[in-house]
Design an enzyme around this catalytic site. Structure first.
Site, PDB file in Angstrom:
ATOM      1  N   ARG A 197      11.716  -5.153   4.375  1.00  0.00           N
ATOM      2  CA  ARG A 197      11.137  -3.808   4.301  1.00  0.00           C
ATOM      3  C   ARG A 197      12.166  -2.876   4.869  1.00  0.00           C
ATOM      4  O   ARG A 197      12.622  -3.225   6.197  1.00  0.00           O
ATOM      5  CB  ARG A 197       9.664  -3.607   4.806  1.00  0.00           C
ATOM      6  CG  ARG A 197       9.374  -1.768   4.733  1.00  0.00           C
ATOM      7  CD  ARG A 197       7.822  -1.874   4.597  1.00  0.00           C
ATOM      8  NE  ARG A 197       7.220  -2.379   5.914  1.00  0.00           N
ATOM      9  CZ  ARG A 197       5.801  -2.456   5.941  1.00  0.00           C
ATOM     10  NH1 ARG A 197       5.087  -1.971   5.074  1.00  0.00           N
ATOM     11  NH2 ARG A 197       5.431  -2.901   6.972  1.00  0.00           N
ATOM     12  N   ARG A 239       0.052  -9.231  13.378  1.00  0.00           N
ATOM     13  CA  ARG A 239      -0.476  -8.428  12.406  1.00  0.00           C
ATOM     14  C   ARG A 239      -1.291  -9.114  11.411  1.00  0.00           C
ATOM     15  O   ARG A 239      -2.670  -8.655  11.267  1.00  0.00           O
ATOM     16  CB  ARG A 239       0.503  -7.462  11.959  1.00  0.00           C
ATOM     17  CG  ARG A 239       0.995  -6.497  12.888  1.00  0.00           C
ATOM     18  CD  ARG A 239       2.255  -6.057  12.325  1.00  0.00           C
ATOM     19  NE  ARG A 239       2.425  -4.914  11.332  1.00  0.00           N
ATOM     20  CZ  ARG A 239       3.309  -4.719  10.694  1.00  0.00           C
ATOM     21  NH1 ARG A 239       4.539  -5.492  10.973  1.00  0.00           N
ATOM     22  NH2 ARG A 239       3.275  -3.964   9.470  1.00  0.00           N
ATOM     23  N   LYS A 267       0.956  -1.214  -0.086  1.00  0.00           N
ATOM     24  CA  LYS A 267      -0.010   0.173   0.097  1.00  0.00           C
ATOM     25  C   LYS A 267       0.759   1.250  -0.316  1.00  0.00           C
ATOM     26  O   LYS A 267       0.645   2.137  -0.854  1.00  0.00           O
ATOM     27  CB  LYS A 267      -0.839  -0.037   1.260  1.00  0.00           C
ATOM     28  CG  LYS A 267      -1.718  -1.125   1.372  1.00  0.00           C
ATOM     29  CD  LYS A 267      -2.657  -0.955   2.556  1.00  0.00           C
ATOM     30  CE  LYS A 267      -1.966  -1.097   3.699  1.00  0.00           C
ATOM     31  NZ  LYS A 267      -1.642  -2.365   4.102  1.00  0.00           N
ATOM     32  N   ARG A 296      -9.515  -0.079   9.095  1.00  0.00           N
ATOM     33  CA  ARG A 296      -9.361  -1.568   9.203  1.00  0.00           C
ATOM     34  C   ARG A 296     -10.310  -2.480   9.876  1.00  0.00           C
ATOM     35  O   ARG A 296     -10.110  -3.550  10.096  1.00  0.00           O
ATOM     36  CB  ARG A 296      -7.826  -1.554  10.043  1.00  0.00           C
ATOM     37  CG  ARG A 296      -6.633  -1.676   9.423  1.00  0.00           C
ATOM     38  CD  ARG A 296      -5.439  -1.352  10.312  1.00  0.00           C
ATOM     39  NE  ARG A 296      -4.234  -2.042  10.080  1.00  0.00           N
ATOM     40  CZ  ARG A 296      -3.162  -1.387   9.284  1.00  0.00           C
ATOM     41  NH1 ARG A 296      -3.362  -0.087   9.213  1.00  0.00           N
ATOM     42  NH2 ARG A 296      -2.012  -1.767   9.544  1.00  0.00           N
ATOM     43  N   ARG A 341      11.415  -0.824  10.332  1.00  0.00           N
ATOM     44  CA  ARG A 341      10.295  -0.448  11.509  1.00  0.00           C
ATOM     45  C   ARG A 341      10.398  -1.576  12.754  1.00  0.00           C
ATOM     46  O   ARG A 341      10.526  -2.807  12.330  1.00  0.00           O
ATOM     47  CB  ARG A 341       8.875  -0.546  10.875  1.00  0.00           C
ATOM     48  CG  ARG A 341       8.368   0.762  10.094  1.00  0.00           C
ATOM     49  CD  ARG A 341       7.313   0.427   9.453  1.00  0.00           C
ATOM     50  NE  ARG A 341       6.173  -0.271  10.146  1.00  0.00           N
ATOM     51  CZ  ARG A 341       4.965  -0.363   9.462  1.00  0.00           C
ATOM     52  NH1 ARG A 341       4.677   0.170   8.201  1.00  0.00           N
ATOM     53  NH2 ARG A 341       4.128  -0.931  10.185  1.00  0.00           N
TER      54      ARG A 341
HETATM   55  P1  AMP Z   1       0.789   0.196   9.191  1.00  0.00           P
HETATM   56  O1  AMP Z   1       2.009   1.120   8.893  1.00  0.00           O
HETATM   57  O2  AMP Z   1      -0.373   0.458   8.231  1.00  0.00           O
HETATM   58  O3  AMP Z   1       1.218  -1.225   9.013  1.00  0.00           O
HETATM   59  O4  AMP Z   1       0.376   0.256  10.706  1.00  0.00           O
HETATM   60  C1  AMP Z   1       1.215   0.163  11.772  1.00  0.00           C
HETATM   61  C2  AMP Z   1       0.407  -0.392  13.053  1.00  0.00           C
HETATM   62  O5  AMP Z   1      -0.293   1.129  13.428  1.00  0.00           O
HETATM   63  C3  AMP Z   1      -0.498  -1.141  12.955  1.00  0.00           C
HETATM   64  O6  AMP Z   1      -0.094  -2.570  13.161  1.00  0.00           O
HETATM   65  C4  AMP Z   1      -1.639  -0.703  14.086  1.00  0.00           C
HETATM   66  O7  AMP Z   1      -1.103  -1.169  15.354  1.00  0.00           O
HETATM   67  C5  AMP Z   1      -1.470   0.772  13.755  1.00  0.00           C
HETATM   68  N1  AMP Z   1      -2.677   1.104  12.949  1.00  0.00           N
HETATM   69  C6  AMP Z   1      -2.194   1.706  11.533  1.00  0.00           C
HETATM   70  N2  AMP Z   1      -3.470   2.069  11.110  1.00  0.00           N
HETATM   71  C7  AMP Z   1      -4.446   1.589  12.089  1.00  0.00           C
HETATM   72  C8  AMP Z   1      -6.065   1.415  11.904  1.00  0.00           C
HETATM   73  N3  AMP Z   1      -6.671   1.874  10.949  1.00  0.00           N
HETATM   74  N4  AMP Z   1      -6.859   1.085  13.111  1.00  0.00           N
HETATM   75  C9  AMP Z   1      -5.880   0.384  14.129  1.00  0.00           C
HETATM   76  N5  AMP Z   1      -4.585   0.523  14.196  1.00  0.00           N
HETATM   77  C10 AMP Z   1      -3.865   1.174  12.998  1.00  0.00           C
END
Ligand code: AMP
Length: 215
Positions: A124, A171, A14, A90, A160
């Protein structure tokens, strides 16, 4: 103006795809993960609350995420150019809340298998300065000089903290348990959901996305 949701499991691409789209469109990229990471870095109240959830591979509570996204969508740049949401919604709650604040033009679902995702997550890397995303296992996404950003020359790439095997499993399970409800919700709206094959090369996936977005 176009309002886009990019939907897909962690590691589906994404953020990388959003980075490509940004080059030829003024639509505003809103990554909730990036917003949280910036809040954590700046030690804001949102950052303090979100950190433990993120480190555990769990979702941050809906009330926190929804408030943060509402604030961002209310900004003039988004009002003028539309948005490309990455990592939101999400949960079903989040999808419903988004419907109250904006109307969507397209929901792009990036489909990819778990084994491919794991490799992407573990490979990554990103630039802490400009945010560009790399992947050490993918020739298309490898940095030119190992370990360093192509754009911000002497900046060392970082990984990360949640991109490790244990957190990935959590996740992934979270994604499985929540994602179906979101896709079902959007699928009721005929023509809104467009699926793309995330297992192909990045250039192929980018071309597919651009054709869907007519960009
Ligand atoms: P990402 O960079 O999108 O993989 O997000 C990293 C982490 O941020 C996720 O594993 C969640 O802990 C949190 N996070 C990001 N977006 C959301 C969301 N829409 N709802 C809840 N937690 C989120």
């Amino acid at each position: 103006m176009t309002n886009i949701v990019l939907f897909g499991a962690p590691g589906a691409g994404k953020g990388t795809l959003a980075g490509k789209i940004k080059k030829f469109s003024s639509v505003v990229h809103i990554s909730t993960g990036d917003l949280f990471r910036a809040n954590i870095k700046n030690e804001t109240p949102i950052g303090k609350e979100a950190k433990s959830y993120i480190d555990a591979g769990q979702l941050v509570p809906d009330s926190v995420v929804i408030g943060m996204v509402k604030d961002r969508i209310d900004q003039p740049d988004v009002k003028e150019n539309g948005f490309m949401l990455d990592g939101f919604p999400r949960t079903l709650e989040q999808a419903k809340a988004l419907d109250e604040i904006a109307s969507l033009d397209v929901v792009v679902v990036i489909e990819i298998a778990k084994e491919d995702l794991k490799k992407r997550i573990l490979g990554r890397r990103s630039c802490p300065k400009c945010g560009k995303i790399y992947n050490i296992y993918n020739d298309e996404l490898k940095p030119k000089k190992e370990g360093y950003c192509d754009v911000c020359e002497n900046t060392a790439l970082v990984q990360r903290s949640d991109d490790n095997e244990e957190t990935f499993e959590k996740r992934w399970n979270t994604y499985l348990s929540q994602s179906e409800a979101v896709i079902d919700y959007y699928s009721k709206n005929e023509g809104l959901v467009q699926k793309i094959d995330g297992t192909r090369t990045m250039s192929y996936t980018e071309a597919e996305l651009r054709s869907i977005l007519k960009m």
